[in-house]
Write a protein that holds these residues in place. Structure first.
Motif, mmCIF file in Angstrom:
data_model
loop_
_atom_site.group_PDB
_atom_site.id
_atom_site.type_symbol
_atom_site.label_atom_id
_atom_site.label_comp_id
_atom_site.label_asym_id
_atom_site.label_seq_id
_atom_site.Cartn_x
_atom_site.Cartn_y
_atom_site.Cartn_z
ATOM 1 N N PHE A 190 50.859 90.992 57.664
ATOM 2 C CA PHE A 190 52.119 90.463 58.169
ATOM 3 C C PHE A 190 53.211 90.603 57.119
ATOM 4 N N MET A 191 52.856 90.265 55.875
ATOM 5 C CA MET A 191 53.839 90.374 54.809
ATOM 6 C C MET A 191 54.228 91.836 54.582
ATOM 7 N N GLN A 192 53.242 92.727 54.737
ATOM 8 C CA GLN A 192 53.546 94.149 54.551
ATOM 9 C C GLN A 192 54.479 94.657 55.642
ATOM 10 N N ALA A 193 54.326 94.111 56.839
ATOM 11 C CA ALA A 193 55.141 94.580 57.952
ATOM 12 C C ALA A 193 56.518 93.942 57.965
ATOM 13 N N LEU A 194 56.648 92.839 57.219
ATOM 14 C CA LEU A 194 57.887 92.062 57.300
ATOM 15 C C LEU A 194 59.164 92.866 57.015
ATOM 16 N N GLU A 237 53.313 108.445 66.526
ATOM 17 C CA GLU A 237 52.181 108.016 65.705
ATOM 18 C C GLU A 237 51.817 106.554 66.013
ATOM 19 N N GLY A 238 52.809 105.708 65.992
ATOM 20 C CA GLY A 238 52.556 104.290 66.253
ATOM 21 C C GLY A 238 52.178 104.035 67.705
ATOM 22 N N GLN A 239 52.835 104.759 68.621
ATOM 23 C CA GLN A 239 52.539 104.573 70.039
ATOM 24 C C GLN A 239 51.112 105.003 70.350
ATOM 25 N N ILE A 243 65.374 105.595 63.465
ATOM 26 C CA ILE A 243 65.004 104.597 62.456
ATOM 27 C C ILE A 243 64.061 103.558 63.063
ATOM 28 N N THR A 244 64.405 103.066 64.259
ATOM 29 C CA THR A 244 63.552 102.010 64.833
ATOM 30 C C THR A 244 62.149 102.527 65.108
ATOM 31 N N THR A 245 62.031 103.757 65.615
ATOM 32 C CA THR A 245 60.675 104.232 65.899
ATOM 33 C C THR A 245 59.887 104.436 64.598
ATOM 34 N N ILE A 246 60.570 104.863 63.527
ATOM 35 C CA ILE A 246 59.863 104.979 62.243
ATOM 36 C C ILE A 246 59.367 103.601 61.806
ATOM 37 N N MET A 247 60.258 102.607 61.919
ATOM 38 C CA MET A 247 59.861 101.244 61.538
ATOM 39 C C MET A 247 58.673 100.790 62.385
ATOM 40 N N PHE A 248 58.691 101.136 63.657
ATOM 41 C CA PHE A 248 57.598 100.723 64.542
ATOM 42 C C PHE A 248 56.290 101.418 64.183
ATOM 43 N N ASN A 249 56.370 102.598 63.590
ATOM 44 C CA ASN A 249 55.140 103.227 63.090
ATOM 45 C C ASN A 249 54.501 102.369 62.013
ATOM 46 N N PHE A 250 55.330 101.902 61.075
ATOM 47 C CA PHE A 250 54.797 101.080 59.989
ATOM 48 C C PHE A 250 54.273 99.750 60.529
ATOM 49 N N ILE A 251 55.027 99.181 61.465
ATOM 50 C CA ILE A 251 54.596 97.891 62.017
ATOM 51 C C ILE A 251 53.270 98.072 62.766
ATOM 52 N N ALA A 282 50.983 100.254 62.160
ATOM 53 C CA ALA A 282 49.897 100.439 61.195
ATOM 54 C C ALA A 282 49.417 99.087 60.677
ATOM 55 N N SER A 283 50.356 98.220 60.311
ATOM 56 C CA SER A 283 49.970 96.893 59.813
ATOM 57 C C SER A 283 49.234 96.092 60.886
ATOM 58 N N LEU A 284 49.802 96.130 62.091
ATOM 59 C CA LEU A 284 49.207 95.364 63.195
ATOM 60 C C LEU A 284 47.774 95.807 63.463
ATOM 61 N N MET A 285 47.563 97.116 63.486
ATOM 62 C CA MET A 285 46.236 97.616 63.816
ATOM 63 C C MET A 285 45.240 97.339 62.696
ATOM 64 N N VAL A 286 45.703 97.409 61.449
ATOM 65 C CA VAL A 286 44.803 97.050 60.341
ATOM 66 C C VAL A 286 44.381 95.596 60.507
ATOM 67 N N TYR A 287 45.371 94.750 60.807
ATOM 68 C CA TYR A 287 45.070 93.333 60.990
ATOM 69 C C TYR A 287 44.034 93.142 62.106
ATOM 70 N N LEU A 288 44.260 93.818 63.238
ATOM 71 C CA LEU A 288 43.351 93.653 64.374
ATOM 72 C C LEU A 288 41.962 94.196 64.067
ATOM 73 N N LEU A 289 41.917 95.371 63.417
ATOM 74 C CA LEU A 289 40.618 96.006 63.184
ATOM 75 C C LEU A 289 39.831 95.286 62.101
ATOM 76 N N VAL A 290 40.527 94.760 61.115
ATOM 77 C CA VAL A 290 39.811 94.070 60.035
ATOM 78 C C VAL A 290 39.416 92.666 60.466
ATOM 79 N N GLY A 291 40.294 92.037 61.255
ATOM 80 C CA GLY A 291 40.055 90.636 61.545
ATOM 81 C C GLY A 291 39.518 90.318 62.930
ATOM 82 N N VAL A 292 40.078 90.975 63.949
ATOM 83 C CA VAL A 292 39.822 90.507 65.305
ATOM 84 C C VAL A 292 38.787 91.361 66.044
ATOM 85 N N LEU A 293 38.944 92.685 65.960
ATOM 86 C CA LEU A 293 38.116 93.556 66.799
ATOM 87 C C LEU A 293 36.791 93.933 66.150
#
Lengths: 323, 380
Positions: free
Chosen positions: A289-293, B89-91, B147-155, B157-168
């Motif tokens: 979350f912090m990385q995405a912030l 990439e993010g999509q 710019i927004t789609t590039i930002m969404f790629n990074f977001i 990536a973070s979201l999926m790491v979070y889900l794969l490491v923690g939830v799924l």
């Protein structure tokens, strides 16, 4: 006192982390104020960092590394100029291309030349830009509050850090107080008027692209020679895009650009510090979350919820001389 | 610049110019190969042999091409509307979430041909939703979609790491990936198709989603050139003001186009997740979303061109992996360079060789064609 020490250390790493952003952001400022969108800041920075790491390792000289970084970055900038000024290509497409070329080339060459998984060998102290200790920093360290602030926060950075922050007033002066700056801004707003005045739009824009290349090269040299000790694969990690976002957030002005970069640097520093430290009430915030912030924040900023950013009017539009 | 140029015949416009651009891109890539001390011609030979020399090679080439058809179509649909979607990439990453949820939920008790439509729906929906926010922001808030789609790629990536490491991730497992899907969450392989031609596919993961990719290419062609919405998309891309005068809602078209684009990117996830690995792994997209940009530019945003360009990039991908055995200095990252060069020469510098070729054609075809001067420089 403990909180104070923590705060000063946090601000100290904020400064270190915002320097590459600041160089890249000012780089983008020169280019975009002249009407050339540059999404290739990331690639130029990365190629610059690789050149810095390689040249500094081979020669053992920090200065040669820096010059190599600037040279490579300017060359990539000229490719961007060739595509978008001379051939009136799509500037975004050209920038994206440069990012990929830089990302691929640095890894391939790094692996072939040094065989360390795409990184360059780590640099000895002489090939890096070490910390400068400002006069009196040691003596004043024990003075409460202000002395500690001076010796921790103000002193003890590499020369590139001071250069980055000096570039802010310098850029302001160039843009607002010199003939070149006036023309640069004009060519980004209304190139036809500049052309009518008998000034070459092409040459002006090329000069802007070269300025951009120099600053991106400095950002790369900072990453490889001051912040790190050598080039690491993909070491820019999206900083070029963050710098671009900071530029938009700052509405293409130097001083706000510095503040925006410091803000993003602070978020980064906070993210690093908060790892494994649970917050009161919320509990431990996931690292991701912090990385995405910073990226989330950028999206919110760009959506104009905090003031509307109006780009230079001729930005992204190739200039066609009237027939 | 108002020199009289001959209008190029279609084959030159859609065949010759992309080919010239491609050749130049490869020549420059050859220089990089020289720079790392290998022989470019030998490298090219190894690459073609690796990609087409065996049934297994062909299987892999088409498997990678499947990814690139989807992401290429994603970028192309947005191009037709004058939008540059770098967020494939993010999509696609989010699309993997849709696929996984469908397969985890239904894969254990439904047959694959019932799970497949659900997974397609999940992938398309997840990808489309991830593209929806940048689209809406572009249409209503004026924030730049690149710019927004590039930002969404990074977001993403973070979201999926979070889900794969923690939830799924299953509790007992260490690796950041979902559990292996049940029988119904695994797509049948297409090995029999190549075996009909007497080729041995061995382990190549070519699967049914390749056929889906070809079908999607056809659907995109119908959508863009044969439907009302496609007409509106092209009008918007050609001239937003004309679209405005014609009463076409900008917001509506931008949002619809980006959602279609995102859905196509999302569907790319079917191939690696449901078709090959039968589980979602960390970073399974691995740059395919970006390859889509080069594919769309090279295929000139036409589905036929995209399929061909995707097969070419599939070949580079598979061949690149094979080269690494014989030439340790060349790795798959070579693809990133080639991709960048293709984007540069087929995209940003697409007009560099055009005047020369037009002049050549003008000279060859005599004066009748020269009577109609075509102004260059206004095409963009």
């Amino acid at each position: 006192m403990d909180y104070y020490v923590t705060l000063v250390q946090l601000l100290d790493s904020t400064i270190r982390l915002s320097v590459p952003l600041l160089f890249a952001c000012l780089a983008g400022l020169y280019s975009e104020r002249a009407g050339i969108f540059d999404i290739g800041l990331e690639g130029k920075m990365l190629a610059g960092a690789f050149a810095a790491g390689t040249a500094a390792y081979l020669t053992g000289s920090a200065m040669v590394g820096l010059l190599a970084a600037v040279l490579v970055s300017v060359l990539l900038g000229l490719v961007h100029g060739f595509a978008s000024i001379t051939h009136r290509g799509n500037q975004i497409v050209s920038g994206v291309a440069i990012n990929f070329i830089a990302a691929g080339t640095t890894v391939i060459l790094g692996q072939a030349w040094f065989r360390q998984g795409g990184r360059t060998p780590s640099l000895p102290a002489g090939a890096r830009f070490g910390a400068l200790h400002l006069p009196g920093a040691e003596a004043l360290r024990d003075v409460p509050v202000a002395g500690y602030l001076y010796s921790e926060l103000i002193s003890g950075h590499s020369i590139l850090v001071y250069l980055a922050f000096l570039m802010v007033p310098f850029t302001w002066w160039v843009l607002q107080r010199t003939r070149f700056g006036l023309r640069l801004r004009a060519v980004g707003e209304n190139p036809a008027a500049v052309d009518t005045a008998g000034i070459s739009v092409t040459w002006l824009r090329y000069r802007a692209v070269i300025c951009c290349g120099i600053l991106c090269g400095l950002a790369g040299a900072y990453l490889a020679q001051a912040q790190g000790a050598g080039f690491v694969k993909d070491m820019t990690a999206g900083k070029g895009y963050i710098a671009l976002a900071a530029l938009i957030f700052a509405k293409w002005r130097p001083v706000p650009a510095m503040l925006a970069c410091l803000l993003f640097g602070f978020l980064d520093a906070l993210a690093i510090r908060m790892q494994g430290h649970p917050l009161p009430l919320i509990g431990e915030v996931p690292v991701q979350f912090m990385q995405a912030l910073p990226y989330v924040l950028t999206v919110i900023l760009l959506a104009g919820f905090i003031g509307k950013a109006i780009p230079p009017r001729a930005g992204g539009v190739p200039y066609v001389k009237e027939r | 610049m108002s020199q009289p140029f001959a209008k190029l015949p279609a084959w030159a416009d859609y065949g010759l110019i992309p080919l010239v651009n491609l050749v130049v891109a490869f020549l420059v890539a050859g220089l990089v190969v020289l720079l790392v001390g290998e022989n470019p011609i030998q490298a090219a030979g190894l690459m073609v042999k690796g990609a087409f020399g065996s049934g297994e090679g062909i299987g892999y080439t088409l498997y990678y091409a499947t990814n690139f058809i989807f992401t290429g179509l994603c970028v192309a649909v947005a191009f037709h509307c004058g939008l540059f979607n770098i967020g494939g990439e993010g999509q696609a990453y989010l699309g993997g979430l849709g696929v996984s949820l469908a397969c985890l939920a239904f894969g254990d008790f439904l047959p694959w041909w019932l799970t497949f439509p659900l997974a397609i729906l999940g992938a398309a929906l997840a990808g489309a939703l991830w593209a929806l926010i940048p689209a809406w922001l572009q249409a209503r808030r004026g924030s730049h979609i690149v710019i927004t789609t590039i930002m969404f790629n990074f977001i993403a990536a973070s979201l999926m790491v979070y889900l794969l490491v923690g939830v799924l991730k299953p509790l007992a497992s260490q690796a950041p990936e979902t559990r292996v899907f049940g029988e119904g969450g695994q797509l049948p392989q297409l090995g029999w198709l190549l075996q009909m031609f007497g080729l041995q596919v061995r382990s190549a993961p070519l699967n049914v989603s390749f056929l889906l990719a070809l079908a999607s290419a056809f659907v995109v062609w119908v959508l863009i050139w044969r439907t009302r919405i496609g007409y509106e998309i092209r009008t918007m891309g050609f001239s937003p003001r004309a679209a405005d005068y014609a009463g076409i809602s900008q917001t509506r078209i931008i949002v619809i186009t980006m959602m279609i684009s995102g859905a196509l990117a999302g569907m790319m996830a079917l191939n690696p997740v449901m078709g090959a690995q039968h589980r979602m792994q960390l970073d399974f997209v691995s740059g395919a979303g970006f390859v889509g940009i080069a594919v769309a530019l090279m295929g000139r945003s036409h589905p036929v061109g995209i399929v061909l360009a995707a097969i070419l990039f599939g070949m580079l991908y598979q061949g690149g992996a094979e080269i690494a055995f014989d030439m340790p200095n060349i790795s798959r990252d070579m693809i990133v360079i080639i991709q960048g060069l293709v984007i540069l020469f087929a995209g940003a510098l697409e007009h560099m060789f055009r005047p020369a070729i037009q002049r050549l054609f003008g000279r060859l075809s005599g004066s009748d064609l020269r009577a109609t001067p075509i102004a260059t420089g206004e095409s963009h």
